[in-house]
Design a protein around this motif. Sequence first.
Motif, mmCIF file in Angstrom:
data_model
loop_
_atom_site.group_PDB
_atom_site.id
_atom_site.type_symbol
_atom_site.label_atom_id
_atom_site.label_comp_id
_atom_site.label_asym_id
_atom_site.label_seq_id
_atom_site.Cartn_x
_atom_site.Cartn_y
_atom_site.Cartn_z
ATOM 1 N N GLN A 92 1.012 3.904 -3.191
ATOM 2 C CA GLN A 92 0.628 5.301 -2.965
ATOM 3 C C GLN A 92 1.794 6.225 -3.265
ATOM 4 O OE1 GLN A 92 1.839 7.429 -0.341
ATOM 5 N NE2 GLN A 92 0.355 9.061 -0.570
ATOM 6 N N ARG A 93 3.000 5.867 -2.825
ATOM 7 C CA ARG A 93 4.170 6.727 -3.026
ATOM 8 C C ARG A 93 4.564 6.806 -4.498
ATOM 9 N NH1 ARG A 93 6.788 9.486 1.021
ATOM 10 N NH2 ARG A 93 4.780 8.939 1.865
ATOM 11 N N LEU A 94 4.402 5.703 -5.231
ATOM 12 C CA LEU A 94 4.693 5.741 -6.668
ATOM 13 C C LEU A 94 3.744 6.695 -7.390
ATOM 14 C CD1 LEU A 94 5.374 1.960 -7.361
ATOM 15 C CD2 LEU A 94 7.072 3.793 -7.236
ATOM 16 N N PHE A 95 2.454 6.605 -7.064
ATOM 17 C CA PHE A 95 1.487 7.531 -7.663
ATOM 18 C C PHE A 95 1.834 8.974 -7.313
ATOM 19 C CE2 PHE A 95 -2.038 4.105 -7.398
ATOM 20 C CZ PHE A 95 -1.736 3.649 -8.673
ATOM 21 N N LEU A 96 2.077 9.224 -6.052
ATOM 22 C CA LEU A 96 2.359 10.576 -5.571
ATOM 23 C C LEU A 96 3.625 11.153 -6.201
ATOM 24 C CD1 LEU A 96 1.754 12.865 -3.450
ATOM 25 C CD2 LEU A 96 3.342 11.632 -1.968
ATOM 26 N N LEU A 149 0.828 -1.213 0.000
ATOM 27 C CA LEU A 149 0.000 0.000 0.000
ATOM 28 C C LEU A 149 0.857 1.256 0.000
ATOM 29 C CD1 LEU A 149 -2.811 -1.034 2.486
ATOM 30 C CD2 LEU A 149 -3.063 -0.607 0.028
ATOM 31 N N TRP A 150 1.881 1.289 0.835
ATOM 32 C CA TRP A 150 2.722 2.472 0.920
ATOM 33 C C TRP A 150 3.457 2.718 -0.398
ATOM 34 C CZ3 TRP A 150 7.869 3.715 0.448
ATOM 35 C CH2 TRP A 150 8.218 5.004 0.858
ATOM 36 N N ILE A 151 4.062 1.654 -0.949
ATOM 37 C CA ILE A 151 4.811 1.803 -2.209
ATOM 38 C C ILE A 151 3.888 2.281 -3.320
ATOM 39 C CG2 ILE A 151 5.858 0.455 -4.092
ATOM 40 C CD1 ILE A 151 7.937 1.016 -2.149
#
Length: 161
Positions: free
Chosen positions: A121-125, A117-119
Amino acid sequence: MAPPPCFEPLKVSADQVRGLDLSPLAGLASLAPAALLTAASGLQIDFAWPRDAEDPRELSEIAELRLWSLRADALHPWLPLVLERSSGQLTRHVAMLLPHGFSPTEGIRFAPESLELWITQRLFLLDHWAAAGGIECRANLGQMAAVLGYELDPGFWSVIP
């Protein structure tokens, strides 16, 4: 081609940690995305946190350091992209943010669902952040994910407009 310049390790004092003071990141935060990625590649953060010699905890197990890191990550979401990777700075930072375990033989082991989930979200961001700054950094993002033990599906970027 000359290697990119890098900053000296950022020193974060115990008082800055206790006060959730992010001023050590102020110089980096003022840079445009392209300049930030060039100037800060290989960024190291050194916490000057007092510890007893008998304290067995990893830095990521110290609540005050985790809280400072959570705030830094929330206000400067590009931080994982510029942290040094080979010496564990990126892994330590993510360990401050996510549930994990530690094994003397395997090192930090993230909870798989949390990491996914973190990866994602961070890739999108960060892809959006980089595109808004007129730069392409998908290869760098893929490397960031790989360092954390996350295998990015080859078709991941093809579904993003």
